[in-house]
Design a protein around this motif. Structure first.
Motif, PDB file in Angstrom:
ATOM      1  N   GLU A   1       6.077  -5.245   4.468  1.00  0.00           N
ATOM      2  CA  GLU A   1       5.412  -6.503   4.114  1.00  0.00           C
ATOM      3  C   GLU A   1       4.336  -6.846   5.126  1.00  0.00           C
ATOM      4  OE1 GLU A   1       4.213 -10.458   4.406  1.00  0.00           O
ATOM      5  OE2 GLU A   1       5.711  -9.734   5.840  1.00  0.00           O
ATOM      6  N   LEU A   2       4.623  -6.696   6.415  1.00  0.00           N
ATOM      7  CA  LEU A   2       3.615  -6.978   7.446  1.00  0.00           C
ATOM      8  C   LEU A   2       2.437  -6.023   7.352  1.00  0.00           C
ATOM      9  CD1 LEU A   2       5.451  -7.862  10.781  1.00  0.00           C
ATOM     10  CD2 LEU A   2       3.957  -9.305   9.410  1.00  0.00           C
ATOM     11  N   VAL A   3       2.715  -4.753   7.113  1.00  0.00           N
ATOM     12  CA  VAL A   3       1.626  -3.779   6.991  1.00  0.00           C
ATOM     13  C   VAL A   3       0.719  -4.184   5.827  1.00  0.00           C
ATOM     14  CG1 VAL A   3       1.042  -1.376   6.450  1.00  0.00           C
ATOM     15  CG2 VAL A   3       2.907  -1.879   8.043  1.00  0.00           C
ATOM     16  N   ARG A   4       1.299  -4.521   4.673  1.00  0.00           N
ATOM     17  CA  ARG A   4       0.494  -4.932   3.515  1.00  0.00           C
ATOM     18  C   ARG A   4      -0.321  -6.177   3.808  1.00  0.00           C
ATOM     19  NH1 ARG A   4       5.189  -3.443   0.870  1.00  0.00           N
ATOM     20  NH2 ARG A   4       5.921  -5.570   0.768  1.00  0.00           N
ATOM     21  N   ARG A   5       0.257  -7.105   4.560  1.00  0.00           N
ATOM     22  CA  ARG A   5      -0.416  -8.389   4.827  1.00  0.00           C
ATOM     23  C   ARG A   5      -1.509  -8.275   5.876  1.00  0.00           C
ATOM     24  NH1 ARG A   5       0.459 -12.759   8.216  1.00  0.00           N
ATOM     25  NH2 ARG A   5       2.482 -12.102   8.973  1.00  0.00           N
ATOM     26  N   ILE A   6      -1.322  -7.434   6.884  1.00  0.00           N
ATOM     27  CA  ILE A   6      -2.218  -7.440   8.042  1.00  0.00           C
ATOM     28  C   ILE A   6      -3.183  -6.254   8.098  1.00  0.00           C
ATOM     29  CG2 ILE A   6      -2.275  -7.393  10.576  1.00  0.00           C
ATOM     30  CD1 ILE A   6       0.365  -9.007  10.495  1.00  0.00           C
ATOM     31  N   ILE A   7      -2.750  -5.100   7.669  1.00  0.00           N
ATOM     32  CA  ILE A   7      -3.588  -3.904   7.766  1.00  0.00           C
ATOM     33  C   ILE A   7      -4.449  -3.790   6.502  1.00  0.00           C
ATOM     34  CG2 ILE A   7      -3.611  -1.394   8.048  1.00  0.00           C
ATOM     35  CD1 ILE A   7      -2.585  -2.973  10.512  1.00  0.00           C
ATOM     36  N   PRO A   8      -5.760  -3.749   6.675  1.00  0.00           N
ATOM     37  CA  PRO A   8      -6.617  -3.615   5.493  1.00  0.00           C
ATOM     38  C   PRO A   8      -6.286  -2.349   4.716  1.00  0.00           C
ATOM     39  CG  PRO A   8      -7.934  -3.992   7.481  1.00  0.00           C
ATOM     40  CD  PRO A   8      -6.525  -3.787   7.910  1.00  0.00           C
TER      41      PRO A   8
END
Length: 125
Positions: A117-124
């Motif tokens: 979830e964090l990767v999807r939210r923060i990493i373009p």
């Protein structure tokens, strides 16, 4: 294994006092803010701000950067083959899993594998 993001660590007594200048410098708002043990953290731009009493911050001061990777297990194999020493074994945390490693040259880094979830939210994407 890929590096997704690298943060320079900034140390402060007061997170709320530190953030306005960083917001102005980066043109961003914090994309991550959380408490971990006795410190508060905020990620903004390419900075990870770590706040709290000096004695608590000192517990994390041995690492010069925080590096987010997509596969902590693959990273561990790479580190081991390069002669690095794991100084804090893989541990679960509020953002996923992390470990600390000292490279053969003496540099110590915190490596983090974020939750999907964090990767999807923060990493373009």
């Amino acid at each position: 294994m890929a590096v997704l993001k690298t943060y320079a660590r900034l140390w402060t007594d007061d997170l709320d006092q530190a953030l306005p200048l960083l917001e102005e410098l980066t043109g961003e708002q914090p994309h991550l803010r959380l408490a971990f043990e006795q410190v508060a953290l905020a990620a903004i731009g390419n900075f990870l701000v770590i706040a709290g009493p000096a004695e608590e911050r000192a517990r994390y001061g041995h690492a010069s950067a925080t590096v987010v990777v997509d596969d902590l297990d693959a990273l561990l194999a790479t580190l081991t083959s390069a002669g690095a020493t794991v100084t804090t074994p893989t541990t679960g945390g509020p953002t996923g899993r992390f470990l600390y490693a000292r490279h053969a040259d003496g540099a110590e880094i915190e490596y983090v594998e974020w939750t999907p979830e964090l990767v999807r939210r923060i990493i373009p994407g």
